[in-house]
Design a protein around this motif. Structure first.
Motif, PDB file in Angstrom:
ATOM      1  N   TYR A  98      36.372 -75.019   2.040  1.00  0.00           N
ATOM      2  CA  TYR A  98      37.784 -75.370   2.129  1.00  0.00           C
ATOM      3  C   TYR A  98      37.965 -76.817   1.675  1.00  0.00           C
ATOM      4  CZ  TYR A  98      38.592 -71.061   4.688  1.00  0.00           C
ATOM      5  OH  TYR A  98      38.684 -69.737   5.035  1.00  0.00           O
ATOM      6  N   ARG A 158      36.532 -74.750  13.775  1.00  0.00           N
ATOM      7  CA  ARG A 158      37.708 -75.244  13.068  1.00  0.00           C
ATOM      8  C   ARG A 158      37.345 -76.455  12.230  1.00  0.00           C
ATOM      9  NH1 ARG A 158      40.805 -78.384  18.075  1.00  0.00           N
ATOM     10  NH2 ARG A 158      38.955 -79.539  18.709  1.00  0.00           N
ATOM     11  N   ARG A 206      40.789 -72.527  -0.740  1.00  0.00           N
ATOM     12  CA  ARG A 206      39.623 -71.772  -0.276  1.00  0.00           C
ATOM     13  C   ARG A 206      38.815 -71.313  -1.483  1.00  0.00           C
ATOM     14  NH1 ARG A 206      41.938 -67.522   1.914  1.00  0.00           N
ATOM     15  NH2 ARG A 206      41.320 -65.944   0.405  1.00  0.00           N
ATOM     16  N   HIS A 241      33.092 -69.689   3.255  1.00  0.00           N
ATOM     17  CA  HIS A 241      33.924 -70.282   2.217  1.00  0.00           C
ATOM     18  C   HIS A 241      33.886 -71.805   2.306  1.00  0.00           C
ATOM     19  CE1 HIS A 241      35.933 -66.270   2.808  1.00  0.00           C
ATOM     20  NE2 HIS A 241      35.757 -66.272   1.494  1.00  0.00           N
ATOM     21  N   ASP A 262      42.120 -73.620  11.380  1.00  0.00           N
ATOM     22  CA  ASP A 262      41.279 -72.506  11.795  1.00  0.00           C
ATOM     23  C   ASP A 262      41.102 -71.561  10.604  1.00  0.00           C
ATOM     24  OD1 ASP A 262      40.289 -70.041  12.804  1.00  0.00           O
ATOM     25  OD2 ASP A 262      41.057 -70.534  14.799  1.00  0.00           O
ATOM     26  N   PRO A 263      39.886 -71.430  10.057  1.00  0.00           N
ATOM     27  CA  PRO A 263      39.685 -70.557   8.887  1.00  0.00           C
ATOM     28  C   PRO A 263      39.951 -69.079   9.161  1.00  0.00           C
ATOM     29  CG  PRO A 263      37.840 -72.074   9.167  1.00  0.00           C
ATOM     30  CD  PRO A 263      38.661 -72.159  10.413  1.00  0.00           C
ATOM     31  N   GLU A 268      45.664 -71.584   0.272  1.00  0.00           N
ATOM     32  CA  GLU A 268      46.126 -71.003   1.527  1.00  0.00           C
ATOM     33  C   GLU A 268      47.644 -71.143   1.638  1.00  0.00           C
ATOM     34  OE1 GLU A 268      44.440 -69.263   3.443  1.00  0.00           O
ATOM     35  OE2 GLU A 268      42.340 -69.853   3.299  1.00  0.00           O
ATOM     36  N   LYS A 308      44.052 -69.130  10.082  1.00  0.00           N
ATOM     37  CA  LYS A 308      44.754 -69.944   9.080  1.00  0.00           C
ATOM     38  C   LYS A 308      45.771 -70.890   9.720  1.00  0.00           C
ATOM     39  CE  LYS A 308      42.489 -67.527   6.104  1.00  0.00           C
ATOM     40  NZ  LYS A 308      41.228 -68.057   5.544  1.00  0.00           N
ATOM     41  N   ASP A 334      32.385 -73.297   6.059  1.00  0.00           N
ATOM     42  CA  ASP A 334      32.486 -72.618   7.352  1.00  0.00           C
ATOM     43  C   ASP A 334      31.465 -71.496   7.497  1.00  0.00           C
ATOM     44  OD1 ASP A 334      33.477 -70.543   5.776  1.00  0.00           O
ATOM     45  OD2 ASP A 334      35.167 -70.112   7.109  1.00  0.00           O
TER      46      ASP A 334
END
Length: 288
Positions: A123, A168, A138, A121, A187-188, A149, A191, A118
């Motif tokens: 994911y 996202r 993450r 990070h 959604d980073p 998460e 969350k 992103d």
């Protein structure tokens, strides 16, 4: 869909791949001889030339997840034999050719994870660690730290496909006890995990995901163990949350996620046909 002139040095199932802005790097994979490749391949999409790098993985692996961060490619997990899974995180520097094993490891040995970057990070979504996984992990490349998460996927799943649309993560399909046609977003920033009302036209497992010009595309895949291999392409529009199955037929039925996206095309490396048992040494280019 165009079959390129270059060929892999051996037919491969489920290598991982990442585009560094100039070259596509292809890592490992299960060979048609039943061995796990430790090779690193370099493909130039501008010239359709493929070469074998002198750098190799620490050991051969299949179904790892490769992500480009703008400086390095990070390779997560995989399996080193058909029964032994991998918890390793490896960093590859395309400029120096150096391969380094990171200190952090995955929480469990696992493979077949969806993965995105992103901008800050990496994911990782789902996977298989001898059972199907619902975790969202993450990873911070700067500090080599990995956390889980608090919000998991709606259900545990193996082989979800994931792309990032700039805001996202879009997580498509995967397998639970069934093959999923579900589309999930993450959604980073907030969350938040959400399941869209829109679904794929079929339950998809092991499709090749690419993201080009604001759309996610699923190339091939399988919608039944050993029964139906998909030879079509589906498009998910990130702006409208709509899905369209395109009137495109692949040169062959394809299962396997050795894919990379450039700004204009998606590339698929190798693959496997669950119906015929055939492995492929092909490179396919998808043009939206």
């Amino acid at each position: 869909i165009q079959m390129m002139g270059a060929r892999l040095p051996t037919a491969l199932h489920e290598p991982s791949a990442a585009f560094d802005g100039k070259q596509i790097w292809v890592f490992g994979g299960l060979t048609n001889l039943g061995t796990m490749s430790n090779q690193v391949l370099k493909y130039d999409p501008a010239t359709d030339v493929l070469s074998v790098s002198s750098t190799i993985l620490p050991f051969g692996r299949q179904a790892s997840s490769a992500v480009w961060t703008g400086q390095y490619v990070f390779i997560f997990g995989g399996r080193s034999t058909t029964s032994i899974l991998v918890d390793q995180i490896v960093r590859f520097d395309p400029n120096s050719g150096q391969m380094a094993v990171m200190n952090s490891v995955l929480p469990t040995r696992r493979y077949n994870m969806g993965a995105i970057w992103d901008g800050q990070h990496i994911y990782l979504f789902g996977g298989f660690d001898y059972t199907k996984v619902a975790q969202i992990l993450r990873y911070d490349p700067a500090s080599d730290t990995l956390v889980s998460e608090s919000s998991p996927l709606p259900s545990a799943r193996e082989s979800p496909d994931a792309v990032f649309d700039g805001v996202r993560a879009i997580i498509l399909g995967g397998s639970t006890s069934i093959f999923l046609n579900e589309i999930v977003t993450f959604d980073p920033v907030t969350k938040q995990v959400a399941t869209l009302a829109t679904t794929l036209p079929y339950g998809a497992w092991g499709a090749a995901p690419v993201f080009v010009a604001g759309n996610a595309y699923l190339i091939g895949g399988q919608d039944g163990f050993g029964s139906t291999a998909i030879n079509s392409v589906s498009r998910f529009s990130s702006s409208t949350n709509t899905v369209l199955q395109l009137p495109i037929a692949l040169p062959h039925r394809h299962h396997g996620r050795g894919t990379a996206s450039t700004a204009t095309h998606g590339y698929v490396f190798g693959g496997y046909d669950w119906v015929t048992g055939g492995f492929y040494d092909t490179i396919l280019r998808f043009s939206p």
